[in-house]
Design an enzyme around this catalytic site. Sequence first.
Site, PDB file in Angstrom:
ATOM      1  CD  GLU A 203      33.069 -17.455  -7.705  1.00 53.48           C
ATOM      2  OE1 GLU A 203      32.419 -18.474  -7.909  1.00 53.48           O
ATOM      3  OE2 GLU A 203      32.904 -16.949  -6.588  1.00 53.48           O
ATOM      4  CD  GLU A 392      29.438 -14.589  -5.393  1.00 58.40           C
ATOM      5  OE1 GLU A 392      29.701 -15.606  -4.664  1.00 58.40           O
ATOM      6  OE2 GLU A 392      29.087 -14.702  -6.627  1.00 58.40           O
TER       7      GLU A 392
HETATM    8  C1  BG6 Z   1      30.499 -18.244  -5.346  1.00 53.06           C
HETATM    9  C2  BG6 Z   1      29.219 -18.050  -6.562  1.00 53.06           C
HETATM   10  O1  BG6 Z   1      31.288 -19.343  -5.696  1.00 53.06           O
HETATM   11  O2  BG6 Z   1      29.938 -18.734  -4.308  1.00 53.06           O
HETATM   12  C3  BG6 Z   1      27.820 -18.118  -6.229  1.00 53.06           C
HETATM   13  O3  BG6 Z   1      29.699 -17.095  -7.121  1.00 53.06           O
HETATM   14  C4  BG6 Z   1      27.582 -19.277  -5.076  1.00 53.06           C
HETATM   15  O4  BG6 Z   1      26.968 -18.482  -7.224  1.00 53.06           O
HETATM   16  C5  BG6 Z   1      28.418 -18.661  -4.038  1.00 53.06           C
HETATM   17  O5  BG6 Z   1      26.145 -19.344  -4.448  1.00 53.06           O
HETATM   18  C6  BG6 Z   1      28.408 -19.627  -2.616  1.00 53.06           C
HETATM   19  O6  BG6 Z   1      28.462 -20.774  -3.093  1.00 53.06           O
HETATM   20  P1  BG6 Z   1      27.169 -22.043  -2.590  1.00 53.06           P
HETATM   21  O7  BG6 Z   1      27.862 -23.365  -3.164  1.00 53.06           O
HETATM   22  O8  BG6 Z   1      27.039 -22.161  -1.126  1.00 53.06           O
HETATM   23  O9  BG6 Z   1      26.152 -21.617  -3.234  1.00 53.06           O
END
Ligand code: BG6
Length: 495
Positions: A203, A392
């Site tokens: 990101e 993701e």
């Molecule tokens: C993304 C990141 O922004 O979101 C991850 O690359 C992160 O590292 C994921 O875990 C989910 O966000 P969060 O805050 O729920 O862990």
Amino acid sequence: MGFPKNFMWGGGVSANQFEGGWNEGGKGISTSDTMTAGSHTSPRRITWKNISTGKVGSVELSFGNKKEFLPEGAIPTVLEHEYYPTHIASDFYHHYKDDIALLGEMGFKTFRLSINWARIFPNGDDCEPNEEGLKFYDSVFDECKKYGIEPLVTLSHYETPLNLTIKYGGWKNRECISIFEKYAKTVIERYLGKVKYYLTFNEINAMGMMPYMAGGLIDFSEQAKAQGVHNQFVASAKVVKLAHEISPEIKVGQMLAYTPIYTYTCDPLDQILALETMQKTLFYSDVQTGGAYPKYKLKEYERNGIKLDDCDEDYELIKKYSSDFLAFSCYCSSTITTHNELSENIAGNFSMGVKNPYMKTNEWGWATDPACLRVALNSLYNLYHKPLWIVENGIGWDDKLESDGSIHDSYRIDYLRQNIQSMNDAINIDGVELMGYSMWGCFDLISSGTGEMKKRYGFVYIDRDDKGKGSYNRYRKDSFYWYKKVISSDGVDLE
Ligand code: BG6
């Protein structure tokens, strides 16, 4: 209408949220090791000490506008009596064989994980790499191979060796370019034949909102962030160049956080707001995947008096060695408006804006938007015409472990079913070129936004709580069996 036969079904994690073993095997301290636990309502903090006075304290790790700064003379540090959720995380360091076997059981084609930079170069700028760290990932990749799983490796996922922050000020310093290049070369050469797919910075657009996590910066000025990401762009281009020289088989992707933007009203001012909000994201892919700085960013830098420490060669590299593919995270859309009085405000990590009446949200304010992947895939493909990879997508939930060891997560299955259908539409209706889908995080891990464990994403439940207490045993959730079926049917059986 299913998915291509060679589609890379899988899931992902990051070292700082999943691996643990923070001070084992010769690993150095990372920036992420200095971050405390928080919650949806109370932010995580960075702990610090002042070397000359011995005074210690902490500052808020906030998203967006910074409210607190490290005091003069203070450096981030690990304090003795503080609790840091990522130090043990999900303890993959000691469970990796069993964990990868579980992925094998689900039929994973790919496993996205990151290498902890400080495990390879404990101080970032060491002359020699840490052999014990290199061996650890050798074993991890060997296990993947056993089950026919292709690793997708992020070189830097929200952690920088802490020494680089203290000694150089993090990524705002151009020294980091050659330091990173050396790290990447060490890793790519070492794992030649074991790893074919790399991502440089997780990101990369997080630099704008979370400069400590994304770039090891403690100077949060616009100037430092602009320089920090410029240096990461140049470093990424150098990694593409060196990877292709090592083997033309190796592909290096960009990783972008992408959230489709919807306007709450049809007020033209809302459309302008959407345009400007989207430019804040697309700047990063325009450079790293598109190969050039967009005019709107250059104008903005000019207006704000931002001057980059750069040279012609930077721009030649950026143009010539843009990313081979564009990987992105996408969890939901954001609905925004200039009429904030019309709807309730929501905020959490990348999901900003107002509540959209057409969508359900989880405990952390993240919405389920069935259309978001089709919208994201079309928008990005039509801009860059490069292969895409969703690395993701998923939903965090406070899952309950039943006394018989089962976890009934029908909400996760519903969410994934709708998202996979949306992806199917983008491939089969719109003709988007999609390499794979990597659900986040395939095992429960520490939330990067809140530092909690209870915001669980996994197909596999890990028995530990927000304070690190638990057996660390692994349990298959209902979604585990469901995803296994999805993979074995090439995405046809979503029931
Ligand atoms: C993304 C990141 O922004 O979101 C991850 O690359 C992160 O590292 C994921 O875990 C989910 O966000 P969060 O805050 O729920 O862990």
